[in-house]
Design an enzyme around this catalytic site. Structure first.
Site, PDB file in Angstrom:
ATOM      1  N   GLY A 104     -32.697 -30.762 -21.170  1.00  0.00           N
ATOM      2  CA  GLY A 104     -31.627 -29.702 -21.522  1.00  0.00           C
ATOM      3  C   GLY A 104     -30.415 -29.610 -20.583  1.00  0.00           C
ATOM      4  O   GLY A 104     -30.530 -30.044 -19.364  1.00  0.00           O
ATOM      5  N   HIS A 113     -36.583 -24.784 -25.748  1.00  0.00           N
ATOM      6  CA  HIS A 113     -37.444 -25.677 -25.420  1.00  0.00           C
ATOM      7  C   HIS A 113     -37.702 -26.337 -26.760  1.00  0.00           C
ATOM      8  O   HIS A 113     -38.129 -27.664 -26.915  1.00  0.00           O
ATOM      9  CB  HIS A 113     -38.848 -25.287 -25.122  1.00  0.00           C
ATOM     10  CG  HIS A 113     -38.572 -24.626 -23.399  1.00  0.00           C
ATOM     11  ND1 HIS A 113     -38.842 -23.087 -23.321  1.00  0.00           N
ATOM     12  CD2 HIS A 113     -38.362 -25.205 -22.396  1.00  0.00           C
ATOM     13  CE1 HIS A 113     -38.800 -23.051 -21.935  1.00  0.00           C
ATOM     14  NE2 HIS A 113     -38.518 -24.071 -21.248  1.00  0.00           N
TER      15      HIS A 113
HETATM   16  P1  AMP Z   1     -38.003 -24.941 -18.106  1.00  0.00           P
HETATM   17  O1  AMP Z   1     -39.272 -24.615 -18.564  1.00  0.00           O
HETATM   18  O2  AMP Z   1     -36.897 -24.067 -17.745  1.00  0.00           O
HETATM   19  O3  AMP Z   1     -38.146 -25.928 -16.920  1.00  0.00           O
HETATM   20  O4  AMP Z   1     -37.043 -26.141 -19.163  1.00  0.00           O
HETATM   21  C1  AMP Z   1     -37.798 -27.084 -19.664  1.00  0.00           C
HETATM   22  C2  AMP Z   1     -36.642 -28.179 -20.261  1.00  0.00           C
HETATM   23  O5  AMP Z   1     -36.122 -27.246 -21.313  1.00  0.00           O
HETATM   24  C3  AMP Z   1     -35.537 -28.349 -19.412  1.00  0.00           C
HETATM   25  O6  AMP Z   1     -35.059 -29.749 -19.697  1.00  0.00           O
HETATM   26  C4  AMP Z   1     -34.502 -27.529 -19.661  1.00  0.00           C
HETATM   27  O7  AMP Z   1     -33.206 -27.706 -19.377  1.00  0.00           O
HETATM   28  C5  AMP Z   1     -34.614 -27.142 -21.218  1.00  0.00           C
HETATM   29  N1  AMP Z   1     -34.082 -25.927 -21.503  1.00  0.00           N
HETATM   30  C6  AMP Z   1     -34.094 -24.701 -20.930  1.00  0.00           C
HETATM   31  N2  AMP Z   1     -33.447 -23.925 -21.382  1.00  0.00           N
HETATM   32  C7  AMP Z   1     -32.783 -24.468 -22.654  1.00  0.00           C
HETATM   33  C8  AMP Z   1     -32.069 -23.927 -23.577  1.00  0.00           C
HETATM   34  N3  AMP Z   1     -31.517 -22.865 -23.557  1.00  0.00           N
HETATM   35  N4  AMP Z   1     -31.652 -24.881 -24.613  1.00  0.00           N
HETATM   36  C9  AMP Z   1     -31.987 -26.184 -24.304  1.00  0.00           C
HETATM   37  N5  AMP Z   1     -32.754 -26.559 -23.465  1.00  0.00           N
HETATM   38  C10 AMP Z   1     -33.142 -26.079 -22.707  1.00  0.00           C
END
Ligand code: AMP
Length: 282
Positions: free
Chosen positions: A149, A37
């Site tokens: 991501g 994140h």
């Molecule tokens: P989430 O909180 O899981 O909904 O993720 C929020 C954002 O962070 C989304 O755009 C995800 O794709 C991105 N994200 C989650 N894990 C990763 C990671 N390991 N590397 C880069 N971006 C990520």
């Protein structure tokens, strides 16, 4: 860092800044933040955006109630991480703020095959809920750039379509997946893995890397490589494989055999925790 809980207050704060030419970068999240994140926040900061992060665990995108109930919440730590990471604004709305008229009265966009396959097949309704909240958040934050991501590969393809279909004025920037040292893709769900499951979880990225290397050596047909990767994962009885697929990187349709960009995508349950990962193959 300023924290806003209401859309109105956030917009009142943003209006004069936008008028003065500030560029806004937006990073939507569901919290339980990790370095993945933060890499999105950093990308937005590096582009000199006024950077807004949202934390909202969106009920409408969880098809599995247990998954929603068990979704990790670490808000104090998240605020500290965002503050240290130089985030300018945190948008932290309540469910009532985002869904004042309750769930289920939104006009869903038909994304076709893109939302029906893979995650769409295994998590019915997930992408309708996701698109619904992303649209609401984009309208609330009005960012010039949206950072998401590659980790959620299908999600970022669908958000691209959402922006197009709703003619939203934002540019999607997709950021590479941050991984642990052993290759495991960082995820909020990783904290729920016990020791044994954490050890096994690395097999997903290992299988993806293996496929990429086989493909780059020009070794055999895509179908056969895909099948071998599946077998490798299915051999481990503690891994419940949901899918391992090599697909067209833009449409997610099965490969045609012609020259095209490909991506390998995997979803599996390990120790009761559902994990996804993917890798571009060319
Ligand atoms: P989430 O909180 O899981 O909904 O993720 C929020 C954002 O962070 C989304 O755009 C995800 O794709 C991105 N994200 C989650 N894990 C990763 C990671 N390991 N590397 C880069 N971006 C990520």
């Amino acid at each position: 860092m300023i924290i806003f809980k209401r859309i109105k207050d956030l917009q009142n704060h943003l209006k004069p800044l936008i008028k003065n030419g500030k560029q806004l970068g937006f990073v939507p999240t569901m919290g339980a933040l990790h370095q993945g994140h933060l890499s999105l926040i950093k990308r937005s900061k590096a582009a000199r955006n006024l950077t807004i992060c949202s934390i909202f665990v969106n009920p409408t995108q969880f098809n599995d109630k247990t998954d929603f109930d068990k979704y990790p919440v670490t808000i104090d730590k998240d605020i500290e991480m965002l503050h240290d990471g130089g985030c300018d604004i945190l948008f932290l709305p309540t469910v009532k703020e985002m869904y004042p008229h309750g769930f289920g009265n939104a006009k869903a966009i038909n994304f076709g095959f893109l939302a029906q396959t893979l995650e769409g097949e295994h998590r019915p309704g997930h992408f309708d809920g996701m698109a619904q909240i992303v649209e609401k958040l984009l309208k609330a934050t009005t960012p010039h750039k949206l950072y998401m991501g590659q980790k959620d590969y299908q999600q970022q393809l669908i958000v691209q379509q959402l922006i197009k279909k709703r003619r939203l004025k934002t540019k999607l920037i997709t950021v590479d997946t941050m991984r642990e040292k052993d290759g495991l893709a960082m995820s909020s769900r990783n904290v729920r893995l016990d020791k044994e499951a954490r050890k096994l979880a690395v097999e997903l990225s290992k299988a993806l890397r293996w496929v990429k290397s086989e493909k780059s050596k020009g070794k055999g047909e895509i179908q056969k490589i895909q099948e071998k990767a599946r077998q490798k994962l299915e051999k481990k009885k503690e891994i419940t494989l949901e899918y391992f697929e090599i697909r067209n990187a833009e449409t997610l349709e099965p490969p045609t055999g012609k020259k095209e960009k490909l991506v390998a995508l995997v979803a599996a349950k390990i120790g009761g925790v559902r994990l996804i990962d993917n890798m571009r193959l060319n």
